[in-house]
Design a protein around this motif. Sequence first.
Motif, PDB file in Angstrom:
ATOM      1  N   GLY A 227       0.916  -1.313  -0.021  1.00  0.00           N
ATOM      2  CA  GLY A 227      -0.121   0.075  -0.087  1.00  0.00           C
ATOM      3  C   GLY A 227       0.908   1.434  -0.053  1.00  0.00           C
ATOM      4  N   GLY A 228       0.272   2.219  -0.273  1.00  0.00           N
ATOM      5  CA  GLY A 228       0.927   3.606  -0.308  1.00  0.00           C
ATOM      6  C   GLY A 228       0.605   4.651   1.048  1.00  0.00           C
ATOM      7  N   GLY A 229       1.518   5.346   1.379  1.00  0.00           N
ATOM      8  CA  GLY A 229       1.503   6.138   2.828  1.00  0.00           C
ATOM      9  C   GLY A 229       0.643   7.222   2.265  1.00  0.00           C
ATOM     10  N   ALA A 255       6.061   4.937   1.594  1.00  0.00           N
ATOM     11  CA  ALA A 255       5.805   6.438   2.108  1.00  0.00           C
ATOM     12  C   ALA A 255       5.173   7.312   0.935  1.00  0.00           C
ATOM     13  N   GLY A 256       5.914   7.707  -0.119  1.00  0.00           N
ATOM     14  CA  GLY A 256       5.262   8.427  -0.908  1.00  0.00           C
ATOM     15  C   GLY A 256       4.672   7.899  -1.977  1.00  0.00           C
ATOM     16  N   LEU A 257       3.789   6.903  -2.228  1.00  0.00           N
ATOM     17  CA  LEU A 257       2.952   6.568  -3.110  1.00  0.00           C
ATOM     18  C   LEU A 257       1.562   6.594  -2.601  1.00  0.00           C
ATOM     19  N   PRO A 271       6.455   2.489 -10.780  1.00  0.00           N
ATOM     20  CA  PRO A 271       6.592   0.976 -10.984  1.00  0.00           C
ATOM     21  C   PRO A 271       7.967   0.156 -10.500  1.00  0.00           C
ATOM     22  N   ASP A 272       9.040   1.171 -10.675  1.00  0.00           N
ATOM     23  CA  ASP A 272      10.495   0.449 -10.226  1.00  0.00           C
ATOM     24  C   ASP A 272      10.432   0.361  -8.989  1.00  0.00           C
ATOM     25  N   VAL A 273       9.907   1.072  -8.083  1.00  0.00           N
ATOM     26  CA  VAL A 273      10.036   0.997  -6.476  1.00  0.00           C
ATOM     27  C   VAL A 273       9.087  -0.268  -6.098  1.00  0.00           C
ATOM     28  N   VAL A 274       7.863  -0.404  -6.660  1.00  0.00           N
ATOM     29  CA  VAL A 274       7.103  -1.268  -6.424  1.00  0.00           C
ATOM     30  C   VAL A 274       7.668  -2.873  -7.011  1.00  0.00           C
ATOM     31  N   ALA A 275       8.245  -2.760  -8.197  1.00  0.00           N
ATOM     32  CA  ALA A 275       8.727  -3.949  -8.743  1.00  0.00           C
ATOM     33  C   ALA A 275       9.955  -4.433  -7.850  1.00  0.00           C
ATOM     34  N   GLY A 276      10.548  -3.571  -7.188  1.00  0.00           N
ATOM     35  CA  GLY A 276      11.657  -4.043  -6.369  1.00  0.00           C
ATOM     36  C   GLY A 276      10.991  -5.170  -5.193  1.00  0.00           C
TER      37      GLY A 276
END
Length: 283
Positions: A227-229, A255-257, A271-276
């Motif tokens: 989830g996103g903050g 935190a920032g999504l 997407p790169d952050v979530v993909a990690g």
Amino acid sequence: MTNATETGHVTSADGTVIGYHRLGDGPALVVLHGQMESAQSHRQLAEALAGTHTVYLPDRRGRGLSGPYGAAHDSEREVEDLDAVLTATGAQWVFGVSVGALVALRAATALPAVRKVAVYEPPLFADGPAPTDWVARYEREMAAGRVAAALVTAMLAARMGPPIFRFMPRPLLEFLTGRMMAAQDGRAGPGDVTMRMLAPTLRHEARLVAELAQTQRDVRADALLLGGGKSPAYLKAALDALERVMPEARRVEFAGLDHGGSGNTDLGGEPDVVAGELRRFFA
């Protein structure tokens, strides 16, 4: 590794064609998009995962490469659609977003093929039924051809959009939404799925949320809760409720999504952050 996209299709149990995009190499992962989205909405996420996974991006019914909703469309049809994709591809891993996350959770209780499931902010309502009082107004606006007004009705009901939207006059919101749709229509190329095309799907999404919006239990698959903050509080509460009934699930908050965090960057995703996180989980 390849980021070249191929398309394919399967036939669901009721004969409906479900189309998908495929890219990458490695173990198969199916990504189910959410409300007001299509398979294209997670193209960049798939590209970020393509070095380690073969990613399948189905268009859920009523949009893109897939066939129309049937008269008896419900959550079971959605699970059957996913089952057809899993059977054809051999995939055992599913990532679902928003309404797609509800479908993924239901599938994880019904389909032994689902061995791992990751979900991004399923719109669960642990304290009661999902709100549906907005649907009648939405239907009237759609019937009158007021698509922008219908989208605003749905957006406000789902508490989406920047917080400032709650303080803007509704006529201004409708005007801005209409301008956004017109600009998108003007840019759309062959095969693009626009907001105007997606607007009619909201009546079916509302039905799915009403069916599936209670906290899911008996999920046998390994699970990751994302989830996103910056997302609405009720979506964070939904993940809280899932944690209580799925104590072995791992949870990550970005935190920032916000609710669109897994989508393409032009719509505010990262997407790169979530993909990690997905790469670590689906390993």
